[in-house]
Design an enzyme around this catalytic site. Structure first.
Site, PDB file in Angstrom:
ATOM      1  N   CYS A  88     -70.278 -15.519  41.427  1.00 43.36           N
ATOM      2  CA  CYS A  88     -69.645 -14.975  42.638  1.00 43.36           C
ATOM      3  C   CYS A  88     -68.167 -14.681  42.409  1.00 43.36           C
ATOM      4  O   CYS A  88     -67.651 -13.665  42.867  1.00 43.36           O
ATOM      5  CB  CYS A  88     -69.713 -15.966  43.799  1.00 43.36           C
ATOM      6  SG  CYS A  88     -71.219 -16.892  43.975  1.00 43.36           S
ATOM      7  N   ASP A  89     -67.474 -15.573  41.745  1.00 40.82           N
ATOM      8  CA  ASP A  89     -66.003 -15.539  41.771  1.00 40.82           C
ATOM      9  C   ASP A  89     -65.340 -15.267  40.427  1.00 40.82           C
ATOM     10  O   ASP A  89     -64.122 -15.106  40.375  1.00 40.82           O
ATOM     11  CB  ASP A  89     -65.478 -16.880  42.326  1.00 40.82           C
ATOM     12  CG  ASP A  89     -65.970 -17.130  43.744  1.00 40.82           C
ATOM     13  OD1 ASP A  89     -66.099 -16.151  44.496  1.00 40.82           O
ATOM     14  OD2 ASP A  89     -66.239 -18.295  44.094  1.00 40.82           O
ATOM     15  N   CYS A 146     -69.230 -21.283  41.818  1.00 39.72           N
ATOM     16  CA  CYS A 146     -70.140 -20.183  41.490  1.00 39.72           C
ATOM     17  C   CYS A 146     -69.428 -19.142  40.633  1.00 39.72           C
ATOM     18  O   CYS A 146     -68.689 -18.303  41.148  1.00 39.72           O
ATOM     19  CB  CYS A 146     -70.669 -19.546  42.778  1.00 39.72           C
ATOM     20  SG  CYS A 146     -71.713 -18.115  42.489  1.00 39.72           S
TER      21      CYS A 146
END
Ligand code: NAP
Length: 312
Positions: free
Chosen positions: A138-139, A135
Site C-alpha cells: 500500500c505505502d 503494508c
C-alpha cells in the site's frame, strides 16, 4: 427476538460492504453490523492507488465511505455495533447478538477481516500513514529514495523488504534475534539484495517524530546488551504478522494452522451450511482490498443460491 433475516453480514471492510451491495440488490434485505473498526483496515491507510477505478488514487477512509454509501443506497440495514456473540449451532436459524439487540438469520456472511500485528507502542496509531505502515504494497511507493526499516524476521518481512527496494534507496531489516525465521529462499533473496542490510538483536522501543505529522526515527534497544540508541529513518514498516478476527467463531468453525477460517476451495462456504466467509478472515495469501471485495461478491451470490435452494 425479531423475525428471521435472510442475511446477516458481520464486518464492514471491502468484503462486507460488497456482500451487502450484492445481497441488497438481490432483494435479500441484508443486515450489516459494522463492528469495532468501521471500514476495517483501509481506514488506517492513506492513499489507495491500486484499487481499480480510481486512476488518481483515493484515500482509504473515503473509499470505505463510498462502499458504505453504495450498500446503504440499495437498502442495507446498517447497525454501527459490534457483535458480541454468534450462535451457529448445526444450522439455520443462526443467532447474532450485540449489546443492543439479538437477531436471527437464515444465512451469515462473516467478513470480520484481520489486523496487522502492531508493536503496541505509544502514539503508534497517530504515526500510522505518517511514516509508519503495516503494508508495503500500500505505502511503499511513498518512500522513493528513502531509508526505511522493516521490522520482523519472517517471510512477510523478507518479502516486504525485497518489495520496498523498488522504491527505497536503503532497507534495514530490524529483527529482535540474530537469525531470520523466513524460509531459506526468501532469506537468501533478501540478503543478496545490495539495498538490504540487517540490524540484528534489535527492537524498537519508541517512535520519534511528531505524532500525526511525521515520523523521523526510532529509539532502539539492543536485545542482548540492553543498550539504547536513537536512529533516524524515513519510514518504518511493521511485518510481524497478521491476526484474523475469529474469536466469535472459535470452537464453532474450523480454523487453519494460521488461525484463518476454512472455506471450501474456490468458494466462500464454511463447514456449516448457510454460513459463508469472505475477505481477510479467510485469506492469508492475497490480503488485498480488491480480492476481499471479490470474495464478498462471491459470498453474497452463494448465500442467494443457498436461500433459493432452501425455498426462501
Ligand atoms: P511470522 O512467520 O509469524 O513471523 C513474524 C516475525 O515477526 C518473526 O520473525 C517474529 O520474531 C517477529 N515478531 C513477532 N512479534 C514481534 C514483536 N512484538 N516485536 C518484534 N518482532 C516480532 O509471520 P509472517 O512473516 O507474516 O508469516 C506468516 C505466515 O505466512 C508464515 O507461515 C509465512 O511462511 C507465510 N508467508 C509466506 C510468504 C511467501 O511464501 N511468499 C510471504 C509472507 C508470509 P521471532 O522470529 O523472534 O519470533
Amino acid at each position: 427476538m425479531s423475525e428471521c433475516s435472510n442475511v446477516i453480514i458481520i464486518g464492514s471492510g471491502p468484503a462486507g460492504w460488497t456482500a451487502a451491495i450484492y445481497a441488497a440488490r438481490a432483494n435479500l434485505a441484508p443486515v450489516l453490523f459494522e463492528g469495532p473498526q468501521p471500514g476495517g483496515q483501509l481506514t488506517i491507510t492513506t492513499d489507495v492507488e491500486n484499487y481499480p477505478g480510481f486512476p488518481e488514487g483515493i484515500m482509504g477512509p473515503e473509499l470505505m465511505q463510498r462502499f458504505r454509501a453504495q450498500a446503504a443506497r440499495f437498502g442495507t440495514q446498517i447497525h454501527s455495533e459490534a457483535v458480541t456473540e454468534v450462535v451457529l449451532g448445526a444450522g439455520a436459524p443462526f443467532t447474532v447478538r450485540t449489546a443492543e439487540r439479538t437477531l436471527q438469520a437464515r444465512t451469515i456472511i462473516i467478513s470480520t477481516g484481520a489486523s496487522a500485528k502492531l508493536l503496541n507502542l505509544p502514539d503508534e496509531g497517530a504515526f500510522m500513514g505518517h511514516g509508519l505502515s503495516a503494508c508495503a504494497t500500500c505505502d511503499g511507493f511513498f518512500f522513493r529514495n528513502k531509508h526505511v526499516f522493516v521490522v520482523g524476521g519472517g517471510d512477510s518481512a523478507a518479502e516486504e523488504a525485497n518489495f520496498l527496494t523498488r522504491y527505497a534507496s536503503k532497507v534495514t531489516l530490524v529483527h529482535r534475534r540474530d537469525a531470520l525465521r523466513a524460509s531459506k529462499i526468501m532469506q537468501d533473496r533478501a540478503m543478496a539484495n545490495p539495498k538490504i542490510s540487517a540490524r540484528w538483536n534489535s527492537e524498537i522501543v519508541a517512535y520519534l517524530g511528531t505524532p500525526g505529522q511525521r515520523l523521523r526515527g526510532a529509539r532502539m534497544r539492543d536485545t542482548v546488551t540492553g543498550a539504547i540508541e536513537e536512529v533516524s529513518v524515513d519510514g518504518i514498516f511493521l511485518a510481524i504478522g497478521h491476526v484474523p478476527t475469529t474469536e466469535l467463531f472459535r470452537g464453532q468453525l474450523p480454523l487453519d494452522s494460521k488461525g484463518y477460517l476454512v472455506t471450501t476451495a474456490g468458494r466462500t462456504a464454511t463447514q456449516i451450511p448457510g454460513v459463508f466467509a469472505c475477505g481477510d478472515v479467510q485469506d492469508s495469501y492475497y490480503r488485498q482490498a480488491v480480492t476481499a471485495a471479490g470474495s464478498g461478491c462471491m459470498a453474497a451470490l452463494e448465500a442467494e443460491r443457498f436461500l433459493e435452494a432452501a425455498g426462501h
